[in-house]
Design an enzyme around this catalytic site. Structure first.
Site, PDB file in Angstrom:
ATOM      1  N   TYR A 141      -4.216 -12.948  -4.607  1.00  0.00           N
ATOM      2  CA  TYR A 141      -4.466 -12.206  -3.368  1.00  0.00           C
ATOM      3  C   TYR A 141      -4.999 -10.809  -3.691  1.00  0.00           C
ATOM      4  O   TYR A 141      -6.030 -10.380  -3.163  1.00  0.00           O
ATOM      5  CB  TYR A 141      -3.176 -12.122  -2.549  1.00  0.00           C
ATOM      6  CG  TYR A 141      -3.223 -11.075  -1.465  1.00  0.00           C
ATOM      7  CD1 TYR A 141      -4.104 -11.193  -0.390  1.00  0.00           C
ATOM      8  CD2 TYR A 141      -2.381  -9.960  -1.510  1.00  0.00           C
ATOM      9  CE1 TYR A 141      -4.151 -10.224   0.607  1.00  0.00           C
ATOM     10  CE2 TYR A 141      -2.422  -8.997  -0.521  1.00  0.00           C
ATOM     11  CZ  TYR A 141      -3.301  -9.132   0.533  1.00  0.00           C
ATOM     12  OH  TYR A 141      -3.354  -8.165   1.508  1.00  0.00           O
ATOM     13  N   LYS A 145      -8.970  -9.088  -3.115  1.00  0.00           N
ATOM     14  CA  LYS A 145      -9.259  -7.825  -2.433  1.00  0.00           C
ATOM     15  C   LYS A 145      -9.950  -6.832  -3.378  1.00  0.00           C
ATOM     16  O   LYS A 145     -10.848  -6.091  -2.969  1.00  0.00           O
ATOM     17  CB  LYS A 145      -7.962  -7.224  -1.896  1.00  0.00           C
ATOM     18  CG  LYS A 145      -7.321  -8.011  -0.759  1.00  0.00           C
ATOM     19  CD  LYS A 145      -8.028  -7.744   0.556  1.00  0.00           C
ATOM     20  CE  LYS A 145      -7.216  -8.244   1.733  1.00  0.00           C
ATOM     21  NZ  LYS A 145      -7.766  -7.819   3.027  1.00  0.00           N
ATOM     22  N   LEU A 188       8.889  -9.988   5.307  1.00  0.00           N
ATOM     23  CA  LEU A 188      10.335  -9.828   5.223  1.00  0.00           C
ATOM     24  C   LEU A 188      10.994  -9.395   6.533  1.00  0.00           C
ATOM     25  O   LEU A 188      11.956 -10.025   6.987  1.00  0.00           O
ATOM     26  CB  LEU A 188      10.675  -8.820   4.120  1.00  0.00           C
ATOM     27  CG  LEU A 188      12.153  -8.566   3.877  1.00  0.00           C
ATOM     28  CD1 LEU A 188      12.859  -9.831   3.424  1.00  0.00           C
ATOM     29  CD2 LEU A 188      12.337  -7.444   2.850  1.00  0.00           C
ATOM     30  N   ARG A 219       9.828  -1.901  -2.082  1.00  0.00           N
ATOM     31  CA  ARG A 219       8.553  -1.796  -1.381  1.00  0.00           C
ATOM     32  C   ARG A 219       8.545  -0.572  -0.473  1.00  0.00           C
ATOM     33  O   ARG A 219       9.586  -0.060  -0.062  1.00  0.00           O
ATOM     34  CB  ARG A 219       8.285  -3.059  -0.548  1.00  0.00           C
ATOM     35  CG  ARG A 219       8.105  -4.329  -1.365  1.00  0.00           C
ATOM     36  CD  ARG A 219       6.832  -4.296  -2.173  1.00  0.00           C
ATOM     37  NE  ARG A 219       6.607  -5.527  -2.930  1.00  0.00           N
ATOM     38  CZ  ARG A 219       6.978  -5.716  -4.190  1.00  0.00           C
ATOM     39  NH1 ARG A 219       7.623  -4.748  -4.845  1.00  0.00           N
ATOM     40  NH2 ARG A 219       6.712  -6.853  -4.811  1.00  0.00           N
TER      41      ARG A 219
END
Length: 322
Positions: A141, A145, A188, A219
């Site tokens: 992923y 990008k 999440l 995070r």
């Protein structure tokens, strides 16, 4: 302004579209609805249902009217899935974006705000992460990008193509009447809120042995409204700059367990946890330094606290299932 929003029926694109319309701008949403529904299209926006890889369709859309800028959100976003089918991510995220860029060049459009990702950095060497940090994604992923960012660099150098690449960290929260609802859901906070609502039995925690204070990943969470504001500032800044790269986060890191505790605190409901093995490609810590966009564009998060972010999402989720 007249803005083309690709992926405008998604969570972030839909939020940005609604805020643009509320500010009096014209919006055309271009989305194939592969992970959304037509009901997510902002009222008042023109809607084109098509795939970004369809060169004749995207070029026709760009020829029908002149856009002051393109905000490009259309992409697949699940890092875990990208490690199972990387070819799908390169086709959907990288190749389809190249089709968009070619169509923009062919129709005289030269201004884009690109939805990039903190996954471009991979495992950071230092935190918080600054924009000049090493770019070495640990999942497909992030690589899909980063390849787009590299294409934009060359189009800027050779064609004078103007772009802003915004590397998001974890986006959450909701605005009045619209919030996060992926199909399927993989993020999440909405997953934990589903547990609070009794729609799920528990939340899975992937990895308990990371080098963090409680063993779970850390995070950086940014409110979706603050993220939208960064897009507006970046698009405006392309009037005077031709190449911008910014991190968008709040500079604070929270472990998965801390997020679970925050949801329990905000909702007043217990959250059952299922402990699982690590997922491949998940960095231990991703925390942003957003000092560059603060200094250059005057951006400042209005909702920096985790409980604030979750409270806005909780309010929307309760109404969503009422």
């Amino acid at each position: 302004m007249n803005i083309l929003v690709t992926g405008g029926a998604g969570y972030i694109g839909g939020t940005v579209s609604r805020l643009l319309l509320a500010a009096g701008h014209q919006v055309t949403i271009y989305d194939n609805l592969c992970h959304s529904r037509s009901e997510a299209v902002a009222p008042g926006a023109r809607f084109v249902q098509a795939d970004l890889a369809d060169r004749p369709k995207i070029e026709a859309t760009l020829r029908e009217q002149h856009f002051d800028g393109v905000m490009h959100f259309a992409a697949l976003i699940e890092a875990g899935e990208s490690m199972k089918v990387p070819e799908v991510y390169f086709r959907s995220n990288t190749m389809a974006t190249l089709t968009l860029l070619e169509a923009m060049l062919a129709t005289g459009h030269d201004r884009i705000v690109f939805s990039s990702t903190a996954a471009c950095y991979g495992e950071p060497e230092t935190t918080p992460i600054t924009e000049d940090a090493r770019l070495l994604p640990t999942n497909a992923y992030g690589e899909s990008k980063l390849l787009v960012e590299q294409m934009l660099t060359w189009l800027n150098r050779i064609h004078g193509f103007r772009y802003a690449s915004l590397r998001y960290f974890n986006v959450a929260g909701a605005i009045e009447g619209y919030g996060e609802a992926h199909e399927p859901e993989s993020h999440l906070i909405p997953l934990i809120l589903d547990v609070a609502l009794g729609r799920r039995k528990g939340i899975k925690v992937f990895g308990l042995d990371y080098p963090t204070k409680d063993g779970t990943c850390i995070r950086d969470y940014i409110h979706v409204r603050d993220l939208a504001e960064a897009h507006f500032l970046a698009l405006g800044a392309l009037e005077r700059s031709d190449r911008l790269i910014y991190n968008i986060g709040n500079g604070q890191g929270f472990t998965v367990r801390e997020v679970i505790d925050s949801v329990a605190r905000v909702t007043g409901r217990p959250i059952a946890v299922e402990e699982c093995e690590r997922r491949p490609g998940d960095p231990a810590v991703l925390v942003a330094s957003s000092e560059k966009i603060k200094a250059e564009l005057g951006w400042l998060p209005k909702f920096p606290e985790l409980d604030q972010i979750i409270a806005s999402a909780w309010q929307w989720h309760q109404k969503r299932y009422a």
